[in-house]
Design a protein around this motif. Sequence first.
Motif, PDB file in Angstrom:
ATOM      1  N   VAL A 103       1.222  -1.245   0.283  1.00 59.60           N
ATOM      2  CA  VAL A 103      -0.215   0.367  -0.339  1.00 59.60           C
ATOM      3  C   VAL A 103       0.804   0.956   0.110  1.00 59.60           C
ATOM      4  O   VAL A 103       1.928   0.874   0.794  1.00 59.60           O
ATOM      5  CB  VAL A 103      -0.794  -0.413   1.207  1.00 59.60           C
ATOM      6  CG1 VAL A 103      -2.143  -0.846   0.755  1.00 59.60           C
ATOM      7  CG2 VAL A 103      -0.162  -0.020   2.548  1.00 59.60           C
ATOM      8  N   THR A 104       0.492   2.468  -0.475  1.00 61.81           N
ATOM      9  CA  THR A 104       1.478   4.104  -0.333  1.00 61.81           C
ATOM     10  C   THR A 104       0.882   4.411   0.642  1.00 61.81           C
ATOM     11  O   THR A 104      -0.161   4.194   1.154  1.00 61.81           O
ATOM     12  CB  THR A 104       0.818   4.400  -1.409  1.00 61.81           C
ATOM     13  OG1 THR A 104      -0.439   4.837  -2.473  1.00 61.81           O
ATOM     14  CG2 THR A 104       0.468   3.711  -3.180  1.00 61.81           C
ATOM     15  N   VAL A 105       1.440   5.434   1.072  1.00 63.61           N
ATOM     16  CA  VAL A 105       1.037   6.602   2.343  1.00 63.61           C
ATOM     17  C   VAL A 105      -0.071   6.637   1.872  1.00 63.61           C
ATOM     18  O   VAL A 105      -0.433   7.143   3.209  1.00 63.61           O
ATOM     19  CB  VAL A 105       1.959   7.266   2.453  1.00 63.61           C
ATOM     20  CG1 VAL A 105       2.133   8.486   3.561  1.00 63.61           C
ATOM     21  CG2 VAL A 105       3.794   6.174   2.878  1.00 63.61           C
ATOM     22  N   ASP A 106      -0.022   6.988   0.651  1.00 63.02           N
ATOM     23  CA  ASP A 106      -2.091   8.169  -0.010  1.00 63.02           C
ATOM     24  C   ASP A 106      -2.643   7.327   0.758  1.00 63.02           C
ATOM     25  O   ASP A 106      -3.496   7.714   1.297  1.00 63.02           O
ATOM     26  CB  ASP A 106      -1.538   8.907  -0.864  1.00 63.02           C
ATOM     27  CG  ASP A 106      -0.608  10.264  -1.411  1.00 63.02           C
ATOM     28  OD1 ASP A 106      -0.047  10.735  -0.563  1.00 63.02           O
ATOM     29  OD2 ASP A 106      -0.702  10.012  -2.566  1.00 63.02           O
ATOM     30  N   ARG A 107      -2.472   5.848   0.708  1.00 65.72           N
ATOM     31  CA  ARG A 107      -3.795   5.015   0.788  1.00 65.72           C
ATOM     32  C   ARG A 107      -4.067   5.124   2.265  1.00 65.72           C
ATOM     33  O   ARG A 107      -5.011   4.789   2.767  1.00 65.72           O
ATOM     34  CB  ARG A 107      -2.985   3.736  -0.310  1.00 65.72           C
ATOM     35  CG  ARG A 107      -4.095   2.468   0.251  1.00 65.72           C
ATOM     36  CD  ARG A 107      -5.986   2.154  -0.111  1.00 65.72           C
ATOM     37  NE  ARG A 107      -6.682   1.769  -0.200  1.00 65.72           N
ATOM     38  CZ  ARG A 107      -6.646   0.285   0.150  1.00 65.72           C
ATOM     39  NH1 ARG A 107      -5.797   0.015  -1.012  1.00 65.72           N
ATOM     40  NH2 ARG A 107      -7.378  -0.430   0.420  1.00 65.72           N
ATOM     41  N   ARG A 145      -5.588  19.741  19.554  1.00 65.93           N
ATOM     42  CA  ARG A 145      -5.687  19.766  19.184  1.00 65.93           C
ATOM     43  C   ARG A 145      -5.646  17.570  18.629  1.00 65.93           C
ATOM     44  O   ARG A 145      -4.725  17.226  19.775  1.00 65.93           O
ATOM     45  CB  ARG A 145      -4.495  20.200  17.978  1.00 65.93           C
ATOM     46  CG  ARG A 145      -3.826  19.592  17.013  1.00 65.93           C
ATOM     47  CD  ARG A 145      -2.477  20.467  17.173  1.00 65.93           C
ATOM     48  NE  ARG A 145      -1.025  20.083  17.887  1.00 65.93           N
ATOM     49  CZ  ARG A 145      -0.392  18.913  18.051  1.00 65.93           C
ATOM     50  NH1 ARG A 145      -0.068  18.368  16.661  1.00 65.93           N
ATOM     51  NH2 ARG A 145       0.229  18.706  18.704  1.00 65.93           N
ATOM     52  N   VAL A 146      -5.527  16.924  17.910  1.00 65.61           N
ATOM     53  CA  VAL A 146      -5.013  16.277  17.882  1.00 65.61           C
ATOM     54  C   VAL A 146      -4.636  15.565  16.212  1.00 65.61           C
ATOM     55  O   VAL A 146      -5.799  16.346  14.517  1.00 65.61           O
ATOM     56  CB  VAL A 146      -6.398  14.872  17.610  1.00 65.61           C
ATOM     57  CG1 VAL A 146      -5.941  13.199  17.642  1.00 65.61           C
ATOM     58  CG2 VAL A 146      -6.766  15.075  19.130  1.00 65.61           C
ATOM     59  N   GLU A 147      -3.594  15.141  15.758  1.00 58.41           N
ATOM     60  CA  GLU A 147      -2.961  15.210  14.229  1.00 58.41           C
ATOM     61  C   GLU A 147      -2.272  13.821  14.392  1.00 58.41           C
ATOM     62  O   GLU A 147      -1.582  13.177  15.100  1.00 58.41           O
ATOM     63  CB  GLU A 147      -1.962  16.412  14.343  1.00 58.41           C
ATOM     64  CG  GLU A 147      -1.260  16.429  13.117  1.00 58.41           C
ATOM     65  CD  GLU A 147      -0.061  17.856  13.088  1.00 58.41           C
ATOM     66  OE1 GLU A 147      -0.294  18.147  12.198  1.00 58.41           O
ATOM     67  OE2 GLU A 147       0.733  17.212  14.043  1.00 58.41           O
ATOM     68  N   VAL A 148      -2.248  13.193  12.450  1.00 57.36           N
ATOM     69  CA  VAL A 148      -1.788  12.154  12.704  1.00 57.36           C
ATOM     70  C   VAL A 148      -1.268  12.560  11.013  1.00 57.36           C
ATOM     71  O   VAL A 148      -1.220  13.292  10.422  1.00 57.36           O
ATOM     72  CB  VAL A 148      -2.882  10.817  11.979  1.00 57.36           C
ATOM     73  CG1 VAL A 148      -2.724   9.691  11.478  1.00 57.36           C
ATOM     74  CG2 VAL A 148      -3.777  11.380  13.188  1.00 57.36           C
ATOM     75  N   ARG A 149       0.254  12.216  11.383  1.00 55.11           N
ATOM     76  CA  ARG A 149       1.040  12.100  10.303  1.00 55.11           C
ATOM     77  C   ARG A 149       1.753  10.751   9.878  1.00 55.11           C
ATOM     78  O   ARG A 149       2.272   9.754  10.638  1.00 55.11           O
ATOM     79  CB  ARG A 149       2.596  13.184  11.216  1.00 55.11           C
ATOM     80  CG  ARG A 149       1.981  14.332  11.473  1.00 55.11           C
ATOM     81  CD  ARG A 149       3.239  14.761  12.186  1.00 55.11           C
ATOM     82  NE  ARG A 149       3.895  15.051  11.661  1.00 55.11           N
ATOM     83  CZ  ARG A 149       4.832  16.475  11.145  1.00 55.11           C
ATOM     84  NH1 ARG A 149       3.998  16.686  10.920  1.00 55.11           N
ATOM     85  NH2 ARG A 149       6.282  16.191  10.729  1.00 55.11           N
ATOM     86  N   VAL A 150       1.091  10.837   8.316  1.00 60.95           N
ATOM     87  CA  VAL A 150       2.130   9.397   8.449  1.00 60.95           C
ATOM     88  C   VAL A 150       3.277   9.660   7.265  1.00 60.95           C
ATOM     89  O   VAL A 150       2.996  10.486   5.646  1.00 60.95           O
ATOM     90  CB  VAL A 150       1.098   8.768   6.937  1.00 60.95           C
ATOM     91  CG1 VAL A 150       1.233   7.643   7.139  1.00 60.95           C
ATOM     92  CG2 VAL A 150      -0.685   8.852   8.760  1.00 60.95           C
ATOM     93  N   GLY A 151       4.286   7.971   7.190  1.00 64.19           N
ATOM     94  CA  GLY A 151       5.154   8.703   6.450  1.00 64.19           C
ATOM     95  C   GLY A 151       6.198   7.300   5.948  1.00 64.19           C
ATOM     96  O   GLY A 151       5.529   6.517   6.818  1.00 64.19           O
ATOM     97  N   VAL A 152       7.224   7.719   5.522  1.00 61.55           N
ATOM     98  CA  VAL A 152       8.213   6.218   5.594  1.00 61.55           C
ATOM     99  C   VAL A 152       9.402   7.031   5.716  1.00 61.55           C
ATOM    100  O   VAL A 152      10.111   7.868   5.522  1.00 61.55           O
ATOM    101  CB  VAL A 152       8.748   5.667   4.270  1.00 61.55           C
ATOM    102  CG1 VAL A 152       9.392   4.849   4.486  1.00 61.55           C
ATOM    103  CG2 VAL A 152       7.113   5.229   3.684  1.00 61.55           C
ATOM    104  N   VAL A 153       9.949   6.170   7.578  1.00 62.00           N
ATOM    105  CA  VAL A 153      11.327   6.707   7.683  1.00 62.00           C
ATOM    106  C   VAL A 153      12.311   5.296   7.834  1.00 62.00           C
ATOM    107  O   VAL A 153      11.631   3.970   8.512  1.00 62.00           O
ATOM    108  CB  VAL A 153      10.431   7.337   9.405  1.00 62.00           C
ATOM    109  CG1 VAL A 153      12.475   7.834   9.818  1.00 62.00           C
ATOM    110  CG2 VAL A 153      10.129   8.841   9.067  1.00 62.00           C
TER     111      VAL A 153
END
Length: 474
Positions: free
Chosen positions: A323-327, A392-400
């Motif tokens: 799956v992609t990060v966008d997905r 505030r509630v924030e979700v950050r999705v990436g690849v590290v």
Amino acid sequence: MTPGLPSPRSTWVRFTVVAAVVLAFALAATVVLAWQLARLQGRAAVDERLDREREVFAVRAAALLVGSTGPADLERRFQGYLATQPGSALHMTVIRVDGGPVLTTATGPAPVVALRDGDRLPAGVPGRLVTRATPEGDVRVLATPVTVDGRRVAVLEVDGWLGGVDHDATTLAGRVALAATFAGVLGVVVLALALRRATRPLRALHAAAERAGIGDLAVRVPDPGGRPDEVGDLARAFNGMLERISAEVEARTALFAAVSHELRTPVAVARGHLELLETGIAADPEASLRLVGAELVRLSRLLDDLLLLAAADGDSFLVPTDVTVDRVVEEVRLRLVGLDLGDVAVEAVDTTGRTDGAGAGATTVRVDLDRVLQAVLNLVVNARRHTPAGTRVEVRVGVVGGVLDVSVADDGPGIPEALRTRVFEPFARGGRGSTGLGLAVVRAVVEAHGGHVDLTTGATGTTIRLTFGATAAP
């Protein structure tokens, strides 16, 4: 078995018996070897003495035989020589005059003298060193022909007594055997004491294992003193194993107690209201029905979470896909729409920390998307439940580092200090309305992916970072 006596099955007893047998064979071999070496050295000394006497005669023979006038003169000269070369405890010299008498030294080994006097010692073989077996023991005979002008006139024989050599060798072997027996007995005793002491932790380990086998997990093997050997390592490893088992049993007991409590409460509430409805005495039937439905939903959610935790170690728990990060971002947003949790920011980030999502969303990772979404939504719901409205509630999705990296941050009051060390344990609840399993499910999902969970919390808010271990797809 007689009380007070060690069992023949004891390790130290069996090792001692084996060592005693091996030591006995080794000492016996040592005694035999010492006897044989002493015998060989003694016989070599006799042969050396015989050869020296032959050489002495050979040196004096030239002068001794010059100008001899006949057998009578030779006999007289030989007698004069023998008078100047007496025998010893090791040898005697014999000259056999051809056509004349047998002349001998006045002294020599008593058994050889007796044999010569009784004419019971066979003559030697000229030019050879031979051993004659006699009733008195073995005798070495070195025979050498004596010639004058190329004609043999006599035979020189030097006799060596081997019985004394064998007797000395036997005496030495007996002394060695006596000393070896004493040393062997002392060695076996010392070895038995050392083995008994060395295997003491093993006996303690056996006793502890028997007690642990009947449920006494508080038992421990006495500390073997920190010695760096296999027995000490085994004792310490066994104690560590018992500690881990005890901790797991305590955790399991606590979990069962918590599960029983958590299951009993909604069942009791629902049953109570159903009884009110059944008897017709419910003050507000509709409210009772709604409450029964809410408790059943809570019970269902609790059972689902428990089943998930139980299945987290199974091979079929995860169904990874590419799956992609966008997905991932899109699926999180879609599910948040139906939860009515207020404004929750969901965005894709790249490894440089940019927030515009450029280049980050197309990165592909291999994870179980449903499980990832379950973990992320649990964190969002937990954040909303335990923070004031409008925060505030924030979700950050990436690849590290080549793996999926998701963080959920809020600016609420933070997690209480007393709860921080066990917040991801089952039934560790920080407020009402929670089953206490949400964060435990999060950790189970992340660890099933081979990742880890990081918690940062304080007065300015909480950030929980999920690092999934699945490698990014090319």
